[in-house]
Design a protein around this motif. Structure first.
Motif, PDB file in Angstrom:
ATOM      1  N   PRO A  89      53.391  55.004  35.896  1.00  0.00           N
ATOM      2  CA  PRO A  89      53.119  54.449  37.222  1.00  0.00           C
ATOM      3  C   PRO A  89      51.623  54.195  37.387  1.00  0.00           C
ATOM      4  O   PRO A  89      50.800  55.026  36.991  1.00  0.00           O
ATOM      5  N   ALA A  90      51.290  53.073  37.928  1.00  0.00           N
ATOM      6  CA  ALA A  90      49.890  52.687  38.108  1.00  0.00           C
ATOM      7  C   ALA A  90      49.792  51.669  39.229  1.00  0.00           C
ATOM      8  O   ALA A  90      50.781  51.055  39.618  1.00  0.00           O
ATOM      9  N   VAL A  91      48.577  51.506  39.707  1.00  0.00           N
ATOM     10  CA  VAL A  91      48.262  50.459  40.669  1.00  0.00           C
ATOM     11  C   VAL A  91      47.108  49.662  40.083  1.00  0.00           C
ATOM     12  O   VAL A  91      46.132  50.233  39.593  1.00  0.00           O
ATOM     13  N   GLU A  92      47.241  48.351  40.119  1.00  0.00           N
ATOM     14  CA  GLU A  92      46.222  47.454  39.567  1.00  0.00           C
ATOM     15  C   GLU A  92      45.533  46.706  40.695  1.00  0.00           C
ATOM     16  O   GLU A  92      46.171  46.291  41.659  1.00  0.00           O
ATOM     17  N   ILE A  93      44.237  46.521  40.560  1.00  0.00           N
ATOM     18  CA  ILE A  93      43.523  45.600  41.434  1.00  0.00           C
ATOM     19  C   ILE A  93      43.349  44.296  40.669  1.00  0.00           C
ATOM     20  O   ILE A  93      43.057  44.304  39.463  1.00  0.00           O
ATOM     21  N   GLY A  94      43.572  43.192  41.366  1.00  0.00           N
ATOM     22  CA  GLY A  94      43.440  41.893  40.729  1.00  0.00           C
ATOM     23  C   GLY A  94      42.885  40.874  41.705  1.00  0.00           C
ATOM     24  O   GLY A  94      42.780  41.130  42.908  1.00  0.00           O
ATOM     25  N   TRP A  95      42.551  39.722  41.185  1.00  0.00           N
ATOM     26  CA  TRP A  95      41.993  38.634  41.988  1.00  0.00           C
ATOM     27  C   TRP A  95      42.261  37.318  41.284  1.00  0.00           C
ATOM     28  O   TRP A  95      42.399  37.259  40.060  1.00  0.00           O
ATOM     29  N   ARG A  96      42.372  36.280  42.064  1.00  0.00           N
ATOM     30  CA  ARG A  96      42.501  34.915  41.552  1.00  0.00           C
ATOM     31  C   ARG A  96      41.947  33.995  42.618  1.00  0.00           C
ATOM     32  O   ARG A  96      42.458  33.956  43.739  1.00  0.00           O
ATOM     33  N   LEU A  97      40.892  33.294  42.274  1.00  0.00           N
ATOM     34  CA  LEU A  97      40.253  32.375  43.217  1.00  0.00           C
ATOM     35  C   LEU A  97      40.209  30.973  42.626  1.00  0.00           C
ATOM     36  O   LEU A  97      40.087  30.815  41.401  1.00  0.00           O
ATOM     37  N   GLY A  98      40.256  29.982  43.504  1.00  0.00           N
ATOM     38  CA  GLY A  98      40.102  28.605  43.059  1.00  0.00           C
ATOM     39  C   GLY A  98      38.724  28.387  42.453  1.00  0.00           C
ATOM     40  O   GLY A  98      37.756  29.059  42.804  1.00  0.00           O
ATOM     41  N   ARG A  99      38.647  27.440  41.537  1.00  0.00           N
ATOM     42  CA  ARG A  99      37.397  27.198  40.802  1.00  0.00           C
ATOM     43  C   ARG A  99      36.199  26.918  41.695  1.00  0.00           C
ATOM     44  O   ARG A  99      35.086  27.313  41.387  1.00  0.00           O
ATOM     45  N   GLU A 100      36.427  26.256  42.826  1.00  0.00           N
ATOM     46  CA  GLU A 100      35.300  25.940  43.703  1.00  0.00           C
ATOM     47  C   GLU A 100      34.665  27.194  44.292  1.00  0.00           C
ATOM     48  O   GLU A 100      33.557  27.144  44.821  1.00  0.00           O
ATOM     49  N   TYR A 101      35.342  28.336  44.174  1.00  0.00           N
ATOM     50  CA  TYR A 101      34.834  29.600  44.726  1.00  0.00           C
ATOM     51  C   TYR A 101      34.255  30.522  43.654  1.00  0.00           C
ATOM     52  O   TYR A 101      33.818  31.619  43.957  1.00  0.00           O
ATOM     53  N   TRP A 102      34.254  30.070  42.407  1.00  0.00           N
ATOM     54  CA  TRP A 102      33.705  30.875  41.313  1.00  0.00           C
ATOM     55  C   TRP A 102      32.189  30.905  41.395  1.00  0.00           C
ATOM     56  O   TRP A 102      31.537  29.971  41.884  1.00  0.00           O
ATOM     57  N   GLY A 103      31.604  31.974  40.885  1.00  0.00           N
ATOM     58  CA  GLY A 103      30.150  32.082  40.770  1.00  0.00           C
ATOM     59  C   GLY A 103      29.425  32.338  42.079  1.00  0.00           C
ATOM     60  O   GLY A 103      28.202  32.226  42.145  1.00  0.00           O
ATOM     61  N   LYS A 104      30.135  32.701  43.112  1.00  0.00           N
ATOM     62  CA  LYS A 104      29.536  32.949  44.426  1.00  0.00           C
ATOM     63  C   LYS A 104      29.596  34.431  44.830  1.00  0.00           C
ATOM     64  O   LYS A 104      29.163  34.797  45.914  1.00  0.00           O
ATOM     65  N   GLN A 139      35.971  40.618  33.576  1.00  0.00           N
ATOM     66  CA  GLN A 139      35.396  41.865  33.068  1.00  0.00           C
ATOM     67  C   GLN A 139      34.048  42.165  33.730  1.00  0.00           C
ATOM     68  O   GLN A 139      33.725  43.332  33.976  1.00  0.00           O
ATOM     69  N   ARG A 140      33.281  41.125  34.060  1.00  0.00           N
ATOM     70  CA  ARG A 140      32.018  41.343  34.797  1.00  0.00           C
ATOM     71  C   ARG A 140      32.301  41.905  36.186  1.00  0.00           C
ATOM     72  O   ARG A 140      31.602  42.800  36.664  1.00  0.00           O
ATOM     73  N   VAL A 141      33.334  41.380  36.852  1.00  0.00           N
ATOM     74  CA  VAL A 141      33.709  41.916  38.167  1.00  0.00           C
ATOM     75  C   VAL A 141      34.095  43.390  38.020  1.00  0.00           C
ATOM     76  O   VAL A 141      33.657  44.238  38.802  1.00  0.00           O
ATOM     77  N   MET A 142      34.905  43.701  37.019  1.00  0.00           N
ATOM     78  CA  MET A 142      35.319  45.090  36.789  1.00  0.00           C
ATOM     79  C   MET A 142      34.103  45.995  36.605  1.00  0.00           C
ATOM     80  O   MET A 142      34.048  47.094  37.164  1.00  0.00           O
TER      81      MET A 142
END
Length: 176
Positions: A89-104, A139-142
């Motif tokens: 059993p585990a809980v994961e944190i995740g994210w997915r953003l549109g490309r226009e929102y990357w690098g901000k 991995q940088r976010v992590m």
């Protein structure tokens, strides 16, 4: 929940179209599962499943809305990583953003709020995050979240290498 620039909230019917645009972008989806894009129907089904997880688990994936524009950029939040049974059993944190929102810095900002929610509001003891080795941005976010590599394995659903990072509540509290 609100951060300096974002609102993290539950999903609305009108969010499907914006999330479908994110899910239809091959560059966004290249590190998700087997890399397949998702159409509006699959996006709607995904959002419905995320909402069911909220009802069942008491946590889930938040729609991430940019406060300045009111536009949905994607998601962040907590989920049970059923696709990788060996960590359950585990809980994961995740994210997915549109490309226009990357690098901000939006992914890190939203994920910090979701971590706080998981540890403080839901009392979780550990949160994982899973990425493919080539997904350096995640991995940088992590790393910014204070997570460390705990395991390398293969995700059976996609047959791809998966790097499992983790953060305990005690480590989170020290870093706060």
């Amino acid at each position: 929940m609100e951060t300096e620039r974002l609102v993290l909230r539950r999903w609305r019917a009108e969010d499907v179209a914006a999330m479908a645009v994110v899910n239809a972008d091959p560059e966004v989806m290249r590190w998700i599962g087997d890399g397949s894009v998702r159409d509006e129907e699959r996006t709607r089904a995904g959002i419905e499943a995320w909402e069911r997880e909220w009802e069942h688990e008491g946590f889930g994936l938040f729609a991430v809305e940019v406060r300045a524009t009111g536009r949905v950029a994607g998601f962040t939040g907590l989920s049970v990583p059923h696709f990788l049974p060996e960590v359950l059993p585990a809980v994961e944190i995740g994210w997915r953003l549109g490309r226009e929102y990357w690098g901000k810095g939006y992914a890190t900002e939203a994920a910090r709020a979701a971590l706080r929610f998981g540890f403080r509001d839901r009392g979780l003891n550990q949160i994982l995050s899973i990425a493919q080795p080539e997904n350096k941005a995640s991995q940088r976010v992590m790393s910014k979240l204070g997570m460390r590599l705990v395991k390398e394995t293969v995700a059976p659903d996609a047959g791809r290498t998966a790097l499992v990072h983790g953060l305990s509540r005690a480590e989170y509290e020290v870093g706060e």
